[in-house]
Design a protein around this motif. Structure first.
Motif, PDB file in Angstrom:
ATOM      1  N   THR A   3     -19.572  -0.868 -29.218  1.00  0.00           N
ATOM      2  CA  THR A   3     -19.674   0.469 -29.803  1.00  0.00           C
ATOM      3  C   THR A   3     -21.029   0.651 -30.474  1.00  0.00           C
ATOM      4  N   GLU A   4     -21.493  -0.380 -31.189  1.00  0.00           N
ATOM      5  CA  GLU A   4     -22.794  -0.310 -31.846  1.00  0.00           C
ATOM      6  C   GLU A   4     -23.910  -0.196 -30.816  1.00  0.00           C
ATOM      7  N   THR A   5     -23.799  -0.917 -29.723  1.00  0.00           N
ATOM      8  CA  THR A   5     -24.801  -0.865 -28.658  1.00  0.00           C
ATOM      9  C   THR A   5     -24.824   0.531 -28.036  1.00  0.00           C
ATOM     10  N   ALA A   6     -23.662   1.107 -27.774  1.00  0.00           N
ATOM     11  CA  ALA A   6     -23.590   2.451 -27.198  1.00  0.00           C
ATOM     12  C   ALA A   6     -24.191   3.476 -28.152  1.00  0.00           C
ATOM     13  N   ALA A   7     -23.914   3.331 -29.439  1.00  0.00           N
ATOM     14  CA  ALA A   7     -24.464   4.256 -30.434  1.00  0.00           C
ATOM     15  C   ALA A   7     -25.986   4.132 -30.504  1.00  0.00           C
ATOM     16  N   ALA A   8     -26.484   2.921 -30.428  1.00  0.00           N
ATOM     17  CA  ALA A   8     -27.929   2.705 -30.461  1.00  0.00           C
ATOM     18  C   ALA A   8     -28.596   3.308 -29.226  1.00  0.00           C
ATOM     19  N   LEU A   9     -27.972   3.159 -28.076  1.00  0.00           N
ATOM     20  CA  LEU A   9     -28.514   3.752 -26.848  1.00  0.00           C
ATOM     21  C   LEU A   9     -28.512   5.276 -26.925  1.00  0.00           C
ATOM     22  N   ALA A  10     -27.430   5.850 -27.454  1.00  0.00           N
ATOM     23  CA  ALA A  10     -27.347   7.300 -27.590  1.00  0.00           C
ATOM     24  C   ALA A  10     -28.419   7.816 -28.549  1.00  0.00           C
ATOM     25  N   ARG A  15     -33.642  10.558 -29.391  1.00  0.00           N
ATOM     26  CA  ARG A  15     -35.012  10.543 -29.923  1.00  0.00           C
ATOM     27  C   ARG A  15     -36.030  10.838 -28.831  1.00  0.00           C
ATOM     28  N   SER A  16     -35.795  10.386 -27.614  1.00  0.00           N
ATOM     29  CA  SER A  16     -36.752  10.624 -26.537  1.00  0.00           C
ATOM     30  C   SER A  16     -36.760  12.092 -26.095  1.00  0.00           C
ATOM     31  N   ARG A  17     -35.652  12.817 -26.319  1.00  0.00           N
ATOM     32  CA  ARG A  17     -35.568  14.233 -25.950  1.00  0.00           C
ATOM     33  C   ARG A  17     -35.956  15.164 -27.087  1.00  0.00           C
ATOM     34  N   ILE A  81     -25.443  14.370 -43.516  1.00  0.00           N
ATOM     35  CA  ILE A  81     -25.287  13.670 -42.232  1.00  0.00           C
ATOM     36  C   ILE A  81     -26.462  12.723 -41.999  1.00  0.00           C
ATOM     37  N   ALA A  82     -27.648  13.129 -42.432  1.00  0.00           N
ATOM     38  CA  ALA A  82     -28.822  12.262 -42.271  1.00  0.00           C
ATOM     39  C   ALA A  82     -28.699  10.987 -43.089  1.00  0.00           C
ATOM     40  N   HIS A  83     -27.922  11.039 -44.178  1.00  0.00           N
ATOM     41  CA  HIS A  83     -27.704   9.861 -45.012  1.00  0.00           C
ATOM     42  C   HIS A  83     -26.377   9.174 -44.713  1.00  0.00           C
ATOM     43  N   SER A 160     -28.442   9.768 -35.401  1.00  0.00           N
ATOM     44  CA  SER A 160     -28.351  10.668 -34.258  1.00  0.00           C
ATOM     45  C   SER A 160     -27.603  11.944 -34.679  1.00  0.00           C
ATOM     46  N   HIS A 161     -28.374  12.936 -35.134  1.00  0.00           N
ATOM     47  CA  HIS A 161     -27.745  14.157 -35.628  1.00  0.00           C
ATOM     48  C   HIS A 161     -28.546  15.416 -35.303  1.00  0.00           C
TER      49      HIS A 161
END
Length: 189
Positions: A3-10, A15-17, A81-83, A160-161
């Motif tokens: 789950t952490e890996t999926a969240a990091a990928l998302a 960020r790239s978009r 949400i940022a925090h 990611s927000h």
């Protein structure tokens, strides 16, 4: 771990978009801002600086205060949400939605008590400007409600927000438009 890996990928994909998403949002603000500017100038073209005596200054000031307060709650939702404070973000999003709805009810009250009509110069400007703005507020409320639902499902995190940030930026845009519309409609005389 997965789950952490999926969240990091998302988060990395988001960020790239971000640059193109931000550019698209700003282009929308510019085009929509031109529409609002044209509406504002039409008020002066139609009636100059005349303002009817029966325009409710109290109601106008009240809905303005409500909308400015909603900007504060929207900002607090984005900051929360940022925090990573999801509970506070949800609360502030709900508060913003409620305040937006109160604004629309207040504008509707002004429409119902106005003694000028859309066929008069000021009435044309007033109903066009407030109607277009109220439509944007309603669309902002719908957008914030969608974001709120996505927050409930865990779609956003501190890393990611963008969806929350974009919705809040739209809300601030709509509020800034009213900061110009209020004096143009209620204070110029």
């Amino acid at each position: 771990m997965a789950t952490e890996t999926a969240a990091a990928l998302a988060a990395g994909a988001e960020r790239s978009r971000l640059p193109i998403l931000r550019l698209g949002l700003w282009l929308f603000f510019i085009s929509d801002g031109l529409l609002f500017a044209l509406l504002a100038t039409s008020r002066f073209y139609l009636v100059g600086t005349e303002t009817p005596d029966d325009l409710s200054q109290t109601l106008g000031l009240g809905v303005t205060a409500i909308l400015l307060l909603s900007s504060l709650t929207a900002f607090r939702a984005e900051t929360a949400i940022a925090h990573g404070n999801i509970a506070h973000a949800k609360l502030m999003l709900l508060a913003t939605i409620v305040l937006g709805l109160v604004f629309v009810v207040g504008v509707s009250m002004e429409w119902s008590i106005a003694e000028f009509t859309p066929s008069e110069g000021f009435g044309t400007a007033f109903f066009s400007m407030t109607g277009m703005h109220a439509t944007h507020v309603v669309s902002g409320v719908v957008l914030l409600a969608l974001v709120y639902r996505m927050v409930l499902t865990g779609r956003f995190s501190a890393g990611s927000h963008w969806g929350v940030a974009a919705a809040v930026m739209y809300w601030h845009f709509v509020d800034v438009v009213w900061v110009f519309f209020y004096p143009i409609l209620y204070l110029v005389n």
